[in-house]
Design a protein around this motif. Structure first.
Motif, PDB file in Angstrom:
ATOM      1  N   LEU A   1       1.497   9.981  -4.514  1.00  0.00           N
ATOM      2  CA  LEU A   1       1.611  10.911  -3.549  1.00  0.00           C
ATOM      3  C   LEU A   1       3.258  11.494  -3.185  1.00  0.00           C
ATOM      4  O   LEU A   1       3.321  12.552  -2.861  1.00  0.00           O
ATOM      5  N   GLY A   2       3.994  10.554  -3.868  1.00  0.00           N
ATOM      6  CA  GLY A   2       5.390  11.020  -3.381  1.00  0.00           C
ATOM      7  C   GLY A   2       6.000   9.994  -2.333  1.00  0.00           C
ATOM      8  O   GLY A   2       5.155   9.546  -1.390  1.00  0.00           O
TER       9      GLY A   2
ATOM     10  N   ALA B   1       5.487  11.735   1.460  1.00  0.00           N
ATOM     11  CA  ALA B   1       4.242  12.143   1.929  1.00  0.00           C
ATOM     12  C   ALA B   1       3.795  11.187   3.118  1.00  0.00           C
ATOM     13  O   ALA B   1       3.993   9.984   3.272  1.00  0.00           O
ATOM     14  N   PRO B   2       3.054  11.821   4.202  1.00  0.00           N
ATOM     15  CA  PRO B   2       2.714  10.977   5.295  1.00  0.00           C
ATOM     16  C   PRO B   2       1.871   9.718   4.798  1.00  0.00           C
ATOM     17  O   PRO B   2       1.970   8.741   5.446  1.00  0.00           O
ATOM     18  N   LEU B   3       1.095   9.909   4.061  1.00  0.00           N
ATOM     19  CA  LEU B   3      -0.059   8.587   3.522  1.00  0.00           C
ATOM     20  C   LEU B   3       0.986   7.291   2.834  1.00  0.00           C
ATOM     21  O   LEU B   3       0.475   6.288   2.933  1.00  0.00           O
ATOM     22  N   THR B   4       2.292   7.839   2.563  1.00  0.00           N
ATOM     23  CA  THR B   4       3.194   6.739   2.177  1.00  0.00           C
ATOM     24  C   THR B   4       4.012   6.551   3.237  1.00  0.00           C
ATOM     25  O   THR B   4       4.124   4.917   3.249  1.00  0.00           O
TER      26      THR B   4
ATOM     27  N   ALA C   1       4.081  -9.393  -5.346  1.00  0.00           N
ATOM     28  CA  ALA C   1       3.316  -8.332  -4.985  1.00  0.00           C
ATOM     29  C   ALA C   1       4.296  -6.962  -4.664  1.00  0.00           C
ATOM     30  O   ALA C   1       3.693  -5.960  -5.185  1.00  0.00           O
ATOM     31  N   LEU C   2       5.302  -7.391  -4.048  1.00  0.00           N
ATOM     32  CA  LEU C   2       6.086  -6.214  -3.702  1.00  0.00           C
ATOM     33  C   LEU C   2       6.707  -5.716  -4.814  1.00  0.00           C
ATOM     34  O   LEU C   2       6.897  -4.418  -5.139  1.00  0.00           O
ATOM     35  N   SER C   3       7.139  -6.679  -5.770  1.00  0.00           N
ATOM     36  CA  SER C   3       7.979  -6.021  -7.107  1.00  0.00           C
ATOM     37  C   SER C   3       7.084  -5.336  -8.032  1.00  0.00           C
ATOM     38  O   SER C   3       7.454  -4.410  -8.543  1.00  0.00           O
ATOM     39  N   LEU C   4       5.796  -5.695  -8.087  1.00  0.00           N
ATOM     40  CA  LEU C   4       4.809  -5.194  -9.075  1.00  0.00           C
ATOM     41  C   LEU C   4       4.440  -3.785  -8.496  1.00  0.00           C
ATOM     42  O   LEU C   4       4.379  -2.990  -9.276  1.00  0.00           O
ATOM     43  N   SER C   5       4.259  -3.836  -7.226  1.00  0.00           N
ATOM     44  CA  SER C   5       4.165  -2.312  -6.772  1.00  0.00           C
ATOM     45  C   SER C   5       5.187  -1.298  -6.862  1.00  0.00           C
ATOM     46  O   SER C   5       5.025  -0.342  -7.262  1.00  0.00           O
TER      47      SER C   5
ATOM     48  N   LEU D   1       0.777  -1.162   0.049  1.00  0.00           N
ATOM     49  CA  LEU D   1       0.060   0.015   0.214  1.00  0.00           C
ATOM     50  C   LEU D   1       0.863   1.305   0.061  1.00  0.00           C
ATOM     51  O   LEU D   1       0.633   2.191  -0.669  1.00  0.00           O
ATOM     52  N   GLY D   2       1.947   1.179   0.873  1.00  0.00           N
ATOM     53  CA  GLY D   2       2.803   2.396   1.019  1.00  0.00           C
ATOM     54  C   GLY D   2       3.641   2.503  -0.622  1.00  0.00           C
ATOM     55  O   GLY D   2       3.622   3.735  -0.744  1.00  0.00           O
ATOM     56  N   ILE D   3       4.011   1.714  -1.081  1.00  0.00           N
ATOM     57  CA  ILE D   3       4.653   1.586  -2.319  1.00  0.00           C
ATOM     58  C   ILE D   3       3.630   2.160  -3.495  1.00  0.00           C
ATOM     59  O   ILE D   3       3.890   3.175  -4.309  1.00  0.00           O
ATOM     60  N   VAL D   4       2.433   1.598  -3.407  1.00  0.00           N
ATOM     61  CA  VAL D   4       1.625   2.090  -4.620  1.00  0.00           C
ATOM     62  C   VAL D   4       1.031   3.692  -4.290  1.00  0.00           C
ATOM     63  O   VAL D   4       1.111   4.408  -5.168  1.00  0.00           O
TER      64      VAL D   4
END
Length: 486
Positions: free
Chosen positions: A236-237, A240-243, A420-424, A228-231
């Motif tokens: 958002l960059g 960003a806090p949401l990252t 999943a991690l790599s695709l993100s 979620l953070g990577i996506v």
């Protein structure tokens, strides 16, 4: 008869009863069922443009159709493997077929973005039990050595072919009917496999124990938070806090997962599985390798449709050079393993895949299909055909019978979590590229993402060389076949 003797008798019976014909049936049931799981990893790829148009997904949102499946699949695999150890692998195999078939029906009937993503996540639950149960049944049905190597070659060929044929099947049904039809196909196949499994698959011994719920939740939620953070970083960059919040939470939860596993009486991941250098190297290599391949399928399928303006069926057929070569090479792997040490076959496969991916990553808006896409796919197909069987064997050989389910689950877990991690990461890399034209955007983003896949494969080559290739070669590669059957 002692408990040890009964176990030995049961194991021997599972491997020999019915002779070659029964062994072939067992292998066919396992491979076809696993084929459904792998197929659903890739069947959506050729339908992605249709899905985006029908449901209004954004570029990064589209990745959740794949990630919802592989994250739940990978996160719950370890718990699914433990369930097989405690409840019996055949029993769990049958239960997972029911869940997988019903949730495939839900995916095909999806009417909104959240319905589709939610149904894909539920489908991952069924796959999380089915995949390790299938691999555990295979390792318990075929003794280490020639018989298991041949079975592993077939199993690994299914993994490679399922990913590639999923694109063809997905393209065919999307072109002629709808992207939904590919998921409806799982229902009759699942029913037939249930009947065959009841009739022919042996049950394994049930063991007393407990489920490591805390470990399973930390593994699943932690990896989901990282993705979620990577996506979010793509939109958002990275600052960003949401990252930063989900990324930090993911790292903390995965750290807690390791701590829980160290203290748990019956962990879903016995840390002793990482004690072997070759096995640890196989886990790391698989994570990097399958992550690169997930990016390959995801972005190449969109490239040929958006840049060449091909139909979904044509896009699926575009992968035939890889599929055909993959199959031809994979069926030769058992013979190659009789002549060469397993690490050398694996290294050759990963190197070939890397060379093909570097070549493919050079594509742009004017890249011709024959020389810019098809020929690199030949190298990628040959590499995957060589790599998957020895990679799988290196991940499960030498695991104690009590850890068979956990060992099989971990092989599949690193496969799915790595994907999943790599695709993100690759989606975030691609999203950073922008031009003034839609087709040029797709071409540039695909080239950037495939360059990332080539980088992951280069790291996989390093992992094989440093962790799997032995310090000194065995005296005779054939000697490992001389041990008596168990």
């Amino acid at each position: 008869m002692t408990t040890t003797a009964r176990r030995a008798s049961t194991a021997a019976g599972q491997r020999t009863d019915g002779g070659p014909a029964r062994a072939s049936l067992i292998l066919a049931i396992i491979c076809i069922s696993y084929f459904m799981v792998i197929l659903d990893n890739s069947i959506v790829f050729t339908g992605l443009p249709q899905i985006r148009s029908d449901m209004g997904f954004s570029e990064t949102g589209l990745s959740w159709i794949t990630n919802a499946y592989v994250l739940v699949f990978g996160g719950l695999l370890l718990l699914g493997a433990r369930a097989g150890d405690l409840c019996g692998h055949r029993r769990m195999f049958l239960s997972s077929l029911v869940v997988f078939s019903l949730t495939s029906l839900l995916v095909g009937a999806a009417q909104s973005q959240w319905w589709l993503i939610g149904a894909r996540a539920l489908q991952g639950v069924g796959a999380a039990v089915l995949a390790p149960s299938a691999l555990s049944l295979l390792t318990r049905s075929f003794a280490e050595g020639r018989a298991r190597d041949r079975a592993m070659a077939a199993y690994s060929a299914v993994a490679g072919l399922g990913a590639a044929l999923g694109l063809v099947v997905g393209g065919l049904v999307a072109d002629l009917v709808s992207w939904r039809a590919g998921f409806f196909l799982n229902v009759p196949i699942g029913v037939v496999m249930m009947v065959m499994a009841v009739r022919f698959l042996p049950e394994t011994e049930r063991r007393r124990g407990r489920f490591d719920i805390a470990g399973a939740l930390l593994a699943t939620v932690g990896s989901t938070a990282l993705v979620l953070g990577i996506v979010d970083a793509a939109d958002l960059g990275w600052t960003a806090p949401l990252t930063l919040t989900p990324l930090s939470a993911g790292v903390v939860m995965l750290g807690l997962f390791v701590r829980v596993e160290r203290r748990a009486a019956q962990p879903i991941v016995p840390l002793r599985l990482f004690a072997g250098r070759e096995r640890s190297g196989a886990y790391l290599t698989r994570m990097l390798y399958m992550g690169a391949m997930m990016g390959f399928f995801f972005f190449t399928a969109q490239f040929v449709q958006s840049v060449y303006h091909w139909t979904p069926l044509q896009a699926g057929l575009a992968f035939l050079p890889m599929t055909l070569v993959n199959f031809v090479v994979a069926v030769q792997v058992p013979k190659l393993l009789e002549r060469f040490a397993r690490p050398r076959v694996l290294l050759a496969g990963v190197v070939l895949t890397t060379l093909g991916m570097v070549w493919l990553s050079r594509l742009d808006l004017h890249t011709p299909y024959p020389t810019g896409v098809a020929l690199p796919m030949v190298l990628i197909g040959a590499g995957q055909g060589l790599a998957l069987a020895p990679l799988t064997s290196s991940g499960v050989d030498g695991v104690a019978p009590a850890d068979a389910g956990a060992g099989a689950g971990l092989v599949n877990t690193v496969h799915q979590i790595g994907s999943a991690l790599s695709l993100s990461i690759l989606t975030a890399v691609a999203a950073a590229v922008s031009t003034d034209d839609a087709a040029a955007d797709i071409a540039a983003r695909s080239g950037a993402a495939l360059t990332g896949s080539a980088t992951l494969l280069a790291l996989a080559v390093v992992a094989v060389l440093t962790l799997i290739v032995p310090m000194r070669a065995p005296r005779n590669a054939r000697s490992r076949y001389r041990r008596p059957a168990l």
